[in-house]
Design a protein around this motif. Sequence first.
Motif, PDB file in Angstrom:
ATOM      1  N   GLU A 118      15.826  52.076  68.081  1.00  0.00           N
ATOM      2  CA  GLU A 118      16.185  51.356  69.310  1.00  0.00           C
ATOM      3  C   GLU A 118      15.518  51.960  70.546  1.00  0.00           C
ATOM      4  O   GLU A 118      16.117  52.050  71.621  1.00  0.00           O
ATOM      5  CB  GLU A 118      17.707  51.297  69.468  1.00  0.00           C
ATOM      6  CG  GLU A 118      18.384  50.594  68.296  1.00  0.00           C
ATOM      7  CD  GLU A 118      19.888  50.474  68.456  1.00  0.00           C
ATOM      8  OE1 GLU A 118      20.429  50.897  69.508  1.00  0.00           O
ATOM      9  OE2 GLU A 118      20.542  49.953  67.532  1.00  0.00           O
ATOM     10  N   TRP A 133       8.394  44.503  59.116  1.00  0.00           N
ATOM     11  CA  TRP A 133       9.522  43.927  59.845  1.00  0.00           C
ATOM     12  C   TRP A 133      10.710  44.886  59.928  1.00  0.00           C
ATOM     13  O   TRP A 133      11.409  44.923  60.946  1.00  0.00           O
ATOM     14  CB  TRP A 133       9.935  42.609  59.204  1.00  0.00           C
ATOM     15  CG  TRP A 133       8.888  41.547  59.311  1.00  0.00           C
ATOM     16  CD1 TRP A 133       8.124  41.032  58.301  1.00  0.00           C
ATOM     17  CD2 TRP A 133       8.481  40.853  60.497  1.00  0.00           C
ATOM     18  NE1 TRP A 133       7.257  40.065  58.775  1.00  0.00           N
ATOM     19  CE2 TRP A 133       7.461  39.944  60.128  1.00  0.00           C
ATOM     20  CE3 TRP A 133       8.861  40.930  61.841  1.00  0.00           C
ATOM     21  CZ2 TRP A 133       6.837  39.103  61.051  1.00  0.00           C
ATOM     22  CZ3 TRP A 133       8.243  40.095  62.764  1.00  0.00           C
ATOM     23  CH2 TRP A 133       7.246  39.189  62.364  1.00  0.00           C
ATOM     24  N   ALA A 137      12.268  46.017  63.445  1.00  0.00           N
ATOM     25  CA  ALA A 137      13.694  45.859  63.736  1.00  0.00           C
ATOM     26  C   ALA A 137      14.337  47.198  64.098  1.00  0.00           C
ATOM     27  O   ALA A 137      15.195  47.268  64.996  1.00  0.00           O
ATOM     28  CB  ALA A 137      14.403  45.227  62.542  1.00  0.00           C
ATOM     29  N   ARG A 138      13.909  48.256  63.430  1.00  0.00           N
ATOM     30  CA  ARG A 138      14.517  49.569  63.669  1.00  0.00           C
ATOM     31  C   ARG A 138      14.255  50.070  65.084  1.00  0.00           C
ATOM     32  O   ARG A 138      15.148  50.615  65.743  1.00  0.00           O
ATOM     33  CB  ARG A 138      13.981  50.581  62.651  1.00  0.00           C
ATOM     34  CG  ARG A 138      14.586  51.973  62.792  1.00  0.00           C
ATOM     35  CD  ARG A 138      13.976  52.956  61.805  1.00  0.00           C
ATOM     36  NE  ARG A 138      12.561  53.211  62.059  1.00  0.00           N
ATOM     37  CZ  ARG A 138      12.103  54.018  63.021  1.00  0.00           C
ATOM     38  NH1 ARG A 138      12.948  54.643  63.837  1.00  0.00           N
ATOM     39  NH2 ARG A 138      10.802  54.219  63.172  1.00  0.00           N
ATOM     40  N   LEU A 140      13.409  48.335  67.762  1.00  0.00           N
ATOM     41  CA  LEU A 140      13.824  47.426  68.830  1.00  0.00           C
ATOM     42  C   LEU A 140      15.281  47.657  69.215  1.00  0.00           C
ATOM     43  O   LEU A 140      16.141  47.859  68.358  1.00  0.00           O
ATOM     44  CB  LEU A 140      13.669  45.967  68.385  1.00  0.00           C
ATOM     45  CG  LEU A 140      12.324  45.282  68.612  1.00  0.00           C
ATOM     46  CD1 LEU A 140      12.349  43.880  68.015  1.00  0.00           C
ATOM     47  CD2 LEU A 140      11.964  45.230  70.096  1.00  0.00           C
ATOM     48  N   PRO A 142      18.883  46.191  70.542  1.00  0.00           N
ATOM     49  CA  PRO A 142      19.557  44.893  70.440  1.00  0.00           C
ATOM     50  C   PRO A 142      19.195  44.022  71.645  1.00  0.00           C
ATOM     51  O   PRO A 142      19.212  44.477  72.787  1.00  0.00           O
ATOM     52  CB  PRO A 142      21.040  45.274  70.445  1.00  0.00           C
ATOM     53  CG  PRO A 142      21.064  46.657  69.871  1.00  0.00           C
ATOM     54  CD  PRO A 142      19.825  47.324  70.405  1.00  0.00           C
ATOM     55  N   TYR A 146      10.055  41.101  69.735  1.00  0.00           N
ATOM     56  CA  TYR A 146       8.728  41.337  69.145  1.00  0.00           C
ATOM     57  C   TYR A 146       7.883  40.112  69.470  1.00  0.00           C
ATOM     58  O   TYR A 146       8.227  38.987  69.098  1.00  0.00           O
ATOM     59  CB  TYR A 146       8.844  41.518  67.638  1.00  0.00           C
ATOM     60  CG  TYR A 146       7.511  41.613  66.904  1.00  0.00           C
ATOM     61  CD1 TYR A 146       6.690  42.723  67.048  1.00  0.00           C
ATOM     62  CD2 TYR A 146       7.091  40.585  66.050  1.00  0.00           C
ATOM     63  CE1 TYR A 146       5.484  42.819  66.363  1.00  0.00           C
ATOM     64  CE2 TYR A 146       5.890  40.668  65.362  1.00  0.00           C
ATOM     65  CZ  TYR A 146       5.084  41.786  65.524  1.00  0.00           C
ATOM     66  OH  TYR A 146       3.891  41.872  64.845  1.00  0.00           O
ATOM     67  N   LEU A 189      16.037  39.815  61.866  1.00  0.00           N
ATOM     68  CA  LEU A 189      15.482  39.359  63.130  1.00  0.00           C
ATOM     69  C   LEU A 189      15.572  37.834  63.235  1.00  0.00           C
ATOM     70  O   LEU A 189      15.542  37.133  62.228  1.00  0.00           O
ATOM     71  CB  LEU A 189      14.025  39.803  63.258  1.00  0.00           C
ATOM     72  CG  LEU A 189      13.801  41.316  63.267  1.00  0.00           C
ATOM     73  CD1 LEU A 189      12.316  41.629  63.086  1.00  0.00           C
ATOM     74  CD2 LEU A 189      14.330  41.936  64.555  1.00  0.00           C
ATOM     75  N   ARG A 257      13.366  37.907  68.104  1.00  0.00           N
ATOM     76  CA  ARG A 257      14.413  38.607  68.842  1.00  0.00           C
ATOM     77  C   ARG A 257      15.332  39.370  67.885  1.00  0.00           C
ATOM     78  O   ARG A 257      15.653  38.880  66.806  1.00  0.00           O
ATOM     79  CB  ARG A 257      15.230  37.599  69.650  1.00  0.00           C
ATOM     80  CG  ARG A 257      16.337  38.181  70.515  1.00  0.00           C
ATOM     81  CD  ARG A 257      16.947  37.071  71.368  1.00  0.00           C
ATOM     82  NE  ARG A 257      18.081  37.556  72.159  1.00  0.00           N
ATOM     83  CZ  ARG A 257      19.338  37.553  71.723  1.00  0.00           C
ATOM     84  NH1 ARG A 257      19.634  37.103  70.498  1.00  0.00           N
ATOM     85  NH2 ARG A 257      20.303  38.019  72.493  1.00  0.00           N
ATOM     86  N   LYS A 258      15.721  40.566  68.319  1.00  0.00           N
ATOM     87  CA  LYS A 258      16.728  41.315  67.588  1.00  0.00           C
ATOM     88  C   LYS A 258      18.095  40.980  68.180  1.00  0.00           C
ATOM     89  O   LYS A 258      18.315  41.176  69.378  1.00  0.00           O
ATOM     90  CB  LYS A 258      16.481  42.812  67.665  1.00  0.00           C
ATOM     91  CG  LYS A 258      17.482  43.655  66.879  1.00  0.00           C
ATOM     92  CD  LYS A 258      17.113  45.130  66.907  1.00  0.00           C
ATOM     93  CE  LYS A 258      18.122  45.983  66.157  1.00  0.00           C
ATOM     94  NZ  LYS A 258      17.759  47.416  66.146  1.00  0.00           N
ATOM     95  N   SER A 259      18.963  40.478  67.359  1.00  0.00           N
ATOM     96  CA  SER A 259      20.260  40.016  67.842  1.00  0.00           C
ATOM     97  C   SER A 259      21.080  41.175  68.398  1.00  0.00           C
ATOM     98  O   SER A 259      20.955  42.320  67.950  1.00  0.00           O
ATOM     99  CB  SER A 259      21.037  39.324  66.732  1.00  0.00           C
ATOM    100  OG  SER A 259      20.326  38.202  66.264  1.00  0.00           O
TER     101      SER A 259
END
Length: 261
Positions: A118, A133, A137-138, A140, A142, A146, A189, A257-259
């Motif tokens: 994050e 991916w 995700a790791r 990014l 919340p 990307y 994602l 987008r990362k939720s």
Amino acid sequence: MAEHRSFDALVAEGAAVPTEGWDFSWFEGRATEARPSWGYARSAGERLARAEAALDIQTGGGEVLDFALGRAGAARPVLVAATEGWPPNVAKATALLRPRGVVVVAAPDDAPLPFADEAFDLVLSRHPVRPDWAEIARVLRPGGTYFAQHVGPSSVFELVEYFLGRQPDAVRGGRDPERERKDAEAAGLEVVDLRAERLRMEFHDIAAVVHFLRKVVWMVPGFTVEAYEPQLRSLHERIEKEGPFVAHSSRHLFDVRKSTP
């Protein structure tokens, strides 16, 4: 465009041009490629102007990130980092991006990203070899994004298959955007937008073909002038007689987008 020059002279020129970085200005007048309608570098600059911490994955020589940061201006993020795996490009990107305060980290393309969980609210990439991916995700945060332009399936395969012959369907269908969408979603994602285009390319002389295959090394793996001299000579004669060799690049744009929890 170079005209009425011998095959040997043109090939020697194409073989002598440095290949570091992703500056394609040498091709001006001797090869063309239509650009995607979405204007990735310009749009990346707009994203950077709204970000706090940004990462550019596989930055090449840093040219695209440098342009995007210039577009962002004073609104650019406080923290900007970039990764690159090829040593000549690491050196080139470092020299170009250091004055902008960008930290360039040497990292193999297939290795985990060398950053904490994050760490970024924006991750960029233009033409990654293969998006990881789970790693994207790791790193990014919340709510983070990307934003990337990927190479799509069968890109420039008219040229690839001229040299290598018809490729298996699995190879031709690699880099499929819908498959990448599923992989992104499997990593947790959300794909906000996905667009794809095929774009006309023209090679006006054999020097442009030689330089392109030396620069984009995965097109014809192991390419050398000596190994492919008969095909190059035949293609030179074809261009001289019929005009530019036409191929088509394949590109797709991901807005992911990362939720938030």
